[in-house]
Motif scaffolding. Structure first.
Motif, PDB file in Angstrom:
ATOM      1  N   ALA A 168      -8.586  16.458  -5.505  1.00  0.00           N
ATOM      2  CA  ALA A 168      -8.008  15.609  -4.464  1.00  0.00           C
ATOM      3  C   ALA A 168      -8.848  14.351  -4.230  1.00  0.00           C
ATOM      4  CB  ALA A 168      -7.837  16.400  -3.171  1.00  0.00           C
ATOM      5  N   PRO A 169     -10.185  14.473  -4.174  1.00  0.00           N
ATOM      6  CA  PRO A 169     -11.000  13.257  -4.036  1.00  0.00           C
ATOM      7  C   PRO A 169     -10.852  12.308  -5.227  1.00  0.00           C
ATOM      8  CG  PRO A 169     -12.263  15.171  -3.372  1.00  0.00           C
ATOM      9  CD  PRO A 169     -11.010  15.688  -4.008  1.00  0.00           C
ATOM     10  N   ASP A 170     -10.725  12.871  -6.433  1.00  0.00           N
ATOM     11  CA  ASP A 170     -10.510  12.030  -7.618  1.00  0.00           C
ATOM     12  C   ASP A 170      -9.213  11.242  -7.497  1.00  0.00           C
ATOM     13  OD1 ASP A 170     -12.816  12.893  -8.977  1.00  0.00           O
ATOM     14  OD2 ASP A 170     -11.775  14.651  -9.758  1.00  0.00           O
ATOM     15  N   ARG A 171      -8.172  11.921  -7.045  1.00  0.00           N
ATOM     16  CA  ARG A 171      -6.877  11.268  -6.904  1.00  0.00           C
ATOM     17  C   ARG A 171      -6.933  10.181  -5.838  1.00  0.00           C
ATOM     18  NH1 ARG A 171      -2.342  16.140  -7.241  1.00  0.00           N
ATOM     19  NH2 ARG A 171      -2.934  16.923  -9.299  1.00  0.00           N
ATOM     20  N   GLN A 172      -7.633  10.472  -4.751  1.00  0.00           N
ATOM     21  CA  GLN A 172      -7.755   9.478  -3.684  1.00  0.00           C
ATOM     22  C   GLN A 172      -8.546   8.270  -4.172  1.00  0.00           C
ATOM     23  OE1 GLN A 172      -6.172   9.502  -0.839  1.00  0.00           O
ATOM     24  NE2 GLN A 172      -7.031   7.512  -0.268  1.00  0.00           N
ATOM     25  N   ARG A 173      -9.588   8.519  -4.938  1.00  0.00           N
ATOM     26  CA  ARG A 173     -10.394   7.429  -5.506  1.00  0.00           C
ATOM     27  C   ARG A 173      -9.526   6.541  -6.392  1.00  0.00           C
ATOM     28  NH1 ARG A 173     -14.919   8.419 -10.228  1.00  0.00           N
ATOM     29  NH2 ARG A 173     -15.314   6.218 -10.745  1.00  0.00           N
ATOM     30  N   ALA A 174      -8.718   7.171  -7.241  1.00  0.00           N
ATOM     31  CA  ALA A 174      -7.843   6.422  -8.141  1.00  0.00           C
ATOM     32  C   ALA A 174      -6.828   5.609  -7.344  1.00  0.00           C
ATOM     33  CB  ALA A 174      -7.135   7.381  -9.094  1.00  0.00           C
ATOM     34  N   THR A 175      -6.250   6.242  -6.324  1.00  0.00           N
ATOM     35  CA  THR A 175      -5.238   5.553  -5.520  1.00  0.00           C
ATOM     36  C   THR A 175      -5.828   4.350  -4.810  1.00  0.00           C
ATOM     37  OG1 THR A 175      -3.985   7.601  -5.197  1.00  0.00           O
ATOM     38  CG2 THR A 175      -3.599   5.817  -3.619  1.00  0.00           C
ATOM     39  N   GLU A 176      -7.005   4.525  -4.210  1.00  0.00           N
ATOM     40  CA  GLU A 176      -7.635   3.417  -3.497  1.00  0.00           C
ATOM     41  C   GLU A 176      -7.984   2.280  -4.451  1.00  0.00           C
ATOM     42  OE1 GLU A 176      -8.180   2.654  -0.255  1.00  0.00           O
ATOM     43  OE2 GLU A 176      -6.834   4.348   0.070  1.00  0.00           O
ATOM     44  N   HIS A 177      -8.405   2.637  -5.662  1.00  0.00           N
ATOM     45  CA  HIS A 177      -8.722   1.609  -6.654  1.00  0.00           C
ATOM     46  C   HIS A 177      -7.488   0.764  -6.971  1.00  0.00           C
ATOM     47  CE1 HIS A 177      -9.943  -0.439 -10.289  1.00  0.00           C
ATOM     48  NE2 HIS A 177      -8.895   0.092 -10.900  1.00  0.00           N
ATOM     49  N   VAL A 178      -6.377   1.426  -7.263  1.00  0.00           N
ATOM     50  CA  VAL A 178      -5.158   0.693  -7.613  1.00  0.00           C
ATOM     51  C   VAL A 178      -4.669  -0.134  -6.433  1.00  0.00           C
ATOM     52  CG1 VAL A 178      -2.764   0.892  -8.376  1.00  0.00           C
ATOM     53  CG2 VAL A 178      -4.514   2.375  -9.376  1.00  0.00           C
ATOM     54  N   ARG A 210       0.835  -1.203   0.000  1.00  0.00           N
ATOM     55  CA  ARG A 210       0.000   0.000   0.000  1.00  0.00           C
ATOM     56  C   ARG A 210       0.873   1.257   0.000  1.00  0.00           C
ATOM     57  NH1 ARG A 210      -4.785   2.493   1.208  1.00  0.00           N
ATOM     58  NH2 ARG A 210      -5.934   0.527   1.322  1.00  0.00           N
ATOM     59  N   ASP A 211       1.860   1.293   0.876  1.00  0.00           N
ATOM     60  CA  ASP A 211       2.736   2.458   0.951  1.00  0.00           C
ATOM     61  C   ASP A 211       3.449   2.688  -0.382  1.00  0.00           C
ATOM     62  OD1 ASP A 211       2.028   2.815   3.589  1.00  0.00           O
ATOM     63  OD2 ASP A 211       3.844   1.884   4.405  1.00  0.00           O
ATOM     64  N   TYR A 212       3.935   1.612  -0.985  1.00  0.00           N
ATOM     65  CA  TYR A 212       4.649   1.728  -2.260  1.00  0.00           C
ATOM     66  C   TYR A 212       3.733   2.286  -3.343  1.00  0.00           C
ATOM     67  CZ  TYR A 212       7.081   0.319  -6.533  1.00  0.00           C
ATOM     68  OH  TYR A 212       7.687   0.314  -7.765  1.00  0.00           O
ATOM     69  N   ILE A 213       2.531   1.746  -3.446  1.00  0.00           N
ATOM     70  CA  ILE A 213       1.597   2.201  -4.482  1.00  0.00           C
ATOM     71  C   ILE A 213       1.178   3.648  -4.241  1.00  0.00           C
ATOM     72  CG2 ILE A 213      -0.703   1.849  -5.465  1.00  0.00           C
ATOM     73  CD1 ILE A 213      -0.267  -1.190  -4.778  1.00  0.00           C
ATOM     74  N   GLU A 214       0.919   3.984  -2.983  1.00  0.00           N
ATOM     75  CA  GLU A 214       0.520   5.360  -2.676  1.00  0.00           C
ATOM     76  C   GLU A 214       1.626   6.352  -3.030  1.00  0.00           C
ATOM     77  OE1 GLU A 214      -0.637   5.252   1.431  1.00  0.00           O
ATOM     78  OE2 GLU A 214      -2.719   4.699   0.963  1.00  0.00           O
ATOM     79  N   LEU A 215       2.874   5.995  -2.761  1.00  0.00           N
ATOM     80  CA  LEU A 215       3.989   6.865  -3.114  1.00  0.00           C
ATOM     81  C   LEU A 215       4.126   6.994  -4.628  1.00  0.00           C
ATOM     82  CD1 LEU A 215       6.574   5.653  -0.445  1.00  0.00           C
ATOM     83  CD2 LEU A 215       5.614   7.956  -0.614  1.00  0.00           C
ATOM     84  N   LYS A 216       3.931   5.886  -5.342  1.00  0.00           N
ATOM     85  CA  LYS A 216       4.005   5.925  -6.805  1.00  0.00           C
ATOM     86  C   LYS A 216       2.868   6.768  -7.380  1.00  0.00           C
ATOM     87  CE  LYS A 216       6.033   3.719  -9.560  1.00  0.00           C
ATOM     88  NZ  LYS A 216       6.279   4.693 -10.594  1.00  0.00           N
ATOM     89  N   MET A 217       1.691   6.646  -6.820  1.00  0.00           N
ATOM     90  CA  MET A 217       0.555   7.438  -7.300  1.00  0.00           C
ATOM     91  C   MET A 217       0.780   8.916  -7.002  1.00  0.00           C
ATOM     92  SD  MET A 217      -1.801   5.698  -8.906  1.00  0.00           S
ATOM     93  CE  MET A 217      -3.411   6.457  -8.697  1.00  0.00           C
ATOM     94  N   ALA A 218       1.347   9.227  -5.853  1.00  0.00           N
ATOM     95  CA  ALA A 218       1.625  10.625  -5.511  1.00  0.00           C
ATOM     96  C   ALA A 218       2.613  11.222  -6.503  1.00  0.00           C
ATOM     97  CB  ALA A 218       2.175  10.716  -4.087  1.00  0.00           C
ATOM     98  N   LEU A 219       3.638  10.465  -6.887  1.00  0.00           N
ATOM     99  CA  LEU A 219       4.592  10.950  -7.881  1.00  0.00           C
ATOM    100  C   LEU A 219       3.905  11.177  -9.222  1.00  0.00           C
ATOM    101  CD1 LEU A 219       7.738   8.750  -7.117  1.00  0.00           C
ATOM    102  CD2 LEU A 219       7.611  11.242  -6.980  1.00  0.00           C
ATOM    103  N   ALA A 220       3.023  10.273  -9.599  1.00  0.00           N
ATOM    104  CA  ALA A 220       2.312  10.418 -10.877  1.00  0.00           C
ATOM    105  C   ALA A 220       1.449  11.674 -10.887  1.00  0.00           C
ATOM    106  CB  ALA A 220       1.447   9.181 -11.135  1.00  0.00           C
TER     107      ALA A 220
END
Length: 210
Positions: A188-198, A92-102
């Motif tokens: 921000a909610p869109d980004r959070q939605r995308a992150t949670e999905h991945v 989870r931490d890895y994906i969240e960090l990757k999504m934040a960079l994107a």
């Protein structure tokens, strides 16, 4: 020269180099290597063109420095994956960090993707050494988790490819995503939605859904 003066000079150099790299990242992402000019990058950085040549001798040297920095920043999040870590939390931490960079630095992903689409003429050596070794090392950690029954059996090397594809698409193809969602920018909610999905998609595939 006093130590404080030396420190100040180093700090100025670091700040200028960081500003140049970020500006170059944006220009190379939009114009490509051939279309980018040192003058455009200097304007983007808000620095005299002479400063660019002082810190980076030529455009190719600067381009290589940008790609090196991007790869370094992409590899850093892998540090969350260690043998003793909780598999679900580490992924989870890895994906969240990757999504934040994107989301926060989409041009970093785009300039790197453009390099790869052209056969990686500048960074192929890094892909075969630094990147490959990191993937080998971290896949070995995941294989250990699988052997210990801590996650489902998956192809751990290809799992990284899947994570990269799922996260970097939000940078490389954001215009497509925004078009489908009919939005000019992702909130921000869109980004959070995308992150949670991945995150949930990957965790379920690894037998780690909660």
């Amino acid at each position: 020269m006093s130590s404080s003066a030396g420190t100040s000079k180093r700090q100025i150099r670091q700040l200028n180099e960081a500003a140049i790299l970020r500006a170059a990242e944006r220009i190379f992402a939009r114009a490509g290597f051939e279309g980018a000019t040192m003058a455009d990058i200097a304007d983007e950085a808000g620095l005299p063109k002479a400063n660019l040549h002082y810190y980076f001798g030529n455009k190719r040297e600067l381009y290589r420095a940008v790609l090196d920095a991007v790869l370094h920043d992409w590899l850093t999040p892998l540090e969350t994956i260690t043998p003793d870590a909780d598999p679900a939390q580490a992924l989870r931490d890895y994906i969240e960090l990757k999504m934040a960079l994107a989301h926060e630095r989409p041009d970093a992903s785009r300039v790197f993707a453009n390099e790869l689409l052209h056969g990686a003429p500048v960074v192929l050596d890094l892909l075969r050494t630094d990147l490959r070794q990191q993937v080998v090392d971290k896949a070995r950690v995941l294989d250990g988790w699988i052997a210990a029954g801590r996650m489902a059996a998956v192809d751990t090397t290809h799992l990284f490819f899947s994570i990269w594809a799922a996260t970097q698409t939000y940078a490389d193809f954001d215009v497509q995503i925004r078009a489908v969602l009919q939005q000019d920018t992702l909130s921000a909610p869109d980004r959070q939605r995308a992150t949670e999905h991945v995150v949930n998609l990957i965790l379920r595939g690894c037998g780690l859904s909660r």
